[in-house]
Write a protein that holds these residues in place. Structure first.
Motif, PDB file in Angstrom:
ATOM      1  N   GLU A   1      24.724  28.333  31.150  1.00 56.36           N
ATOM      2  CA  GLU A   1      25.668  27.378  30.590  1.00 56.36           C
ATOM      3  C   GLU A   1      27.043  27.561  31.229  1.00 56.36           C
ATOM      4  O   GLU A   1      27.440  28.665  31.577  1.00 56.36           O
ATOM      5  N   HIS A   2      27.765  26.455  31.394  1.00 61.17           N
ATOM      6  CA  HIS A   2      29.120  26.397  31.947  1.00 61.17           C
ATOM      7  C   HIS A   2      29.176  26.587  33.461  1.00 61.17           C
ATOM      8  O   HIS A   2      30.274  26.576  34.025  1.00 61.17           O
TER       9      HIS A   2
ATOM     10  N   VAL B   1      28.478  25.157  37.209  1.00 64.88           N
ATOM     11  CA  VAL B   1      28.224  23.923  37.947  1.00 64.88           C
ATOM     12  C   VAL B   1      28.454  24.180  39.430  1.00 64.88           C
ATOM     13  O   VAL B   1      29.438  24.831  39.808  1.00 64.88           O
TER      14      VAL B   1
ATOM     15  N   ASP C   1      25.453  16.862  31.818  1.00 62.52           N
ATOM     16  CA  ASP C   1      25.522  18.268  31.424  1.00 62.52           C
ATOM     17  C   ASP C   1      24.312  18.572  30.551  1.00 62.52           C
ATOM     18  O   ASP C   1      24.124  17.948  29.510  1.00 62.52           O
TER      19      ASP C   1
ATOM     20  N   CYS D   1      29.360  14.392  30.969  1.00 67.11           N
ATOM     21  CA  CYS D   1      28.775  14.144  32.286  1.00 67.11           C
ATOM     22  C   CYS D   1      29.853  14.342  33.338  1.00 67.11           C
ATOM     23  O   CYS D   1      31.051  14.425  33.029  1.00 67.11           O
TER      24      CYS D   1
ATOM     25  N   ALA E   1      35.079  15.120  34.826  1.00 62.27           N
ATOM     26  CA  ALA E   1      34.204  15.243  33.663  1.00 62.27           C
ATOM     27  C   ALA E   1      34.551  14.137  32.679  1.00 62.27           C
ATOM     28  O   ALA E   1      35.730  13.772  32.525  1.00 62.27           O
TER      29      ALA E   1
ATOM     30  N   TRP F   1      23.744  21.029  28.685  1.00 63.99           N
ATOM     31  CA  TRP F   1      24.088  21.839  27.521  1.00 63.99           C
ATOM     32  C   TRP F   1      24.914  21.073  26.491  1.00 63.99           C
ATOM     33  O   TRP F   1      24.913  21.439  25.310  1.00 63.99           O
ATOM     34  N   GLN F   2      25.649  20.055  26.927  1.00 64.73           N
ATOM     35  CA  GLN F   2      26.489  19.272  26.024  1.00 64.73           C
ATOM     36  C   GLN F   2      26.083  17.805  26.136  1.00 64.73           C
ATOM     37  O   GLN F   2      26.301  17.178  27.172  1.00 64.73           O
TER      38      GLN F   2
ATOM     39  N   PRO G   1      24.868  20.829  37.609  1.00 64.31           N
ATOM     40  CA  PRO G   1      24.973  21.812  36.529  1.00 64.31           C
ATOM     41  C   PRO G   1      23.737  22.705  36.509  1.00 64.31           C
ATOM     42  O   PRO G   1      22.616  22.251  36.740  1.00 64.31           O
TER      43      PRO G   1
END
Length: 342
Positions: free
Chosen positions: A223-224, A226, A174, A181, A192, A176-177, A218
């Motif tokens: 963001e968010h 996928v 990911d 993964c 996840a 963003w985070q 992603p």
């Protein structure tokens, strides 16, 4: 206006993966991987090739380096646009290999003891670490996933865990985070993982995909968001803002298993898809509604569509984006310019 084919090449083995270099000084570098199974011996072998792609002049595809290796399942450049190019390779002998643009091995991982698992997919963490200390993720045909660390001494496996009951075709970090993964497997599961506690998934979906999950992508723009591709001949978009589970936004039938998806480098709506039996397609995910549309199809490669990637552009470069695609049984590499542009 139809897509414009810029160059083609026929390689000596089944061609399955392509990756354009993201470095702003080397956006004309194209890595290509092949995979060939010897039916009589069961051995899997391949090559990695490095091309320089020139849009002007008589020779568009210029071969700069090649290396004999185990079969190449995946290729991933370190995502930094300013660093010296560093390429990760997922190989059929179960190892990862790091090379420069000359394809000389810089580091490699150690095969799992008493295992014949293949390395299926590799991805880099986008955490700002320089290439010589960067972290990677990998997935394997025995269903495992792993975290690895690049060090001056080589590639070290930090942790390896059981992610799927069948082949783990896909893994993705990911962007963003930093601890999150995703993995996808032949067991139809999308999962996840919090890398700090991989004993059990942070969430899982086993209902939506009607066959194996082949790729997970992603968005680096939104963001968010996928995208996933599956053997069930559909691409899907997911919203991860719902706590504890993903929300399916929409899906589109592609007519073939979706082995590879690639977001456009600058347009957050466009994706390039390798759709196995149904060729290569440029898809648009419409903002707001989240609905899909097929913008165009590239019909000039006739066997299984496996490898696909958009070319990046340096800061001072202009003009249309190009793509590279690889089809399997005809050993074909194509570089072409889609009619659909950002």
């Amino acid at each position: 206006m139809p897509a414009c084919t810029l160059a083609t090449a026929t390689l000596t083995e089944n061609t399955d993966v392509v990756a354009w270099c993201p470095s702003s000084r080397h956006t004309d570098l194209l890595a290509v991987g092949t995979y060939q199974l010897d039916e009589s011996s069961g051995l899997r072998a391949g090559h990695a090739y490095m091309y320089r792609v020139r849009r002007e002049g008589p020779e568009v595809l210029q071969l700069e380096a090649e290396a004999r290796c185990a079969g190449v399942f995946d290729l991933a450049w370190h995502p930094s646009s300013s660093s010296t190019p560093l390429l990760a390779m997922a190989l059929s002998d179960g190892t990862l290999r790091l090379t420069g643009q000359d394809l000389v091995t810089i580091a490699s991982s150690t095969p799992q003891p008493d295992s014949d698992a293949l390395a299926c997919c590799v991805d880099w963490r986008r955490d700002g670490q320089p290439p010589d200390t960067a972290r990677l993720l990998a997935s394997y045909s025995d269903g495992d996933a792993a975290r690895l660390q690049a060090t001056p001494a080589g590639l070290t496996t930090l942790e390896r865990w059981s992610a799927h009951s069948l082949e783990a075709w896909a893994v993705a970090a990911d962007p963003w985070q930093p601890a999150l993964c995703f993995t996808g497997g032949d067991d139809c599961a999308l999962r996840a993982w919090d890398e700090r506690a991989p004993a059990s998934p942070a969430w899982a979906d086993r209902r939506e995909h009607g066959a194996g999950v082949c790729c997970i992508l992603p968005s680096t723009h939104t963001e968010h968001l996928v995208a996933t591709g599956s053997y069930d001949e559909a691409a899907r978009a997911w919203d991860l803002r719902w706590p504890g589970r993903p929300l399916l936004l929409s899906k589109i039938s592609t007519g073939g298993g979706v082995w590879r998806l690639r977001w456009h480098p600058t347009d957050p709506q466009l994706l390039l898809a390798a759709c196995m039996q149904h060729g290569f397609q440029v898809l648009r995910l419409r903002p707001g509604s989240g609905e899909w549309a097929v913008e165009e199809r590239y019909a000039h490669q006739q066997t299984l569509a496996y490898g696909a990637d958009w070319q990046r552009r340096g800061g001072d470069q202009a003009g249309p984006f190009a793509v590279a695609t690889a089809s399997f049984y005809d050993n074909a590499l194509h570089v072409w310019q889609p009619a659909t542009q950002a």
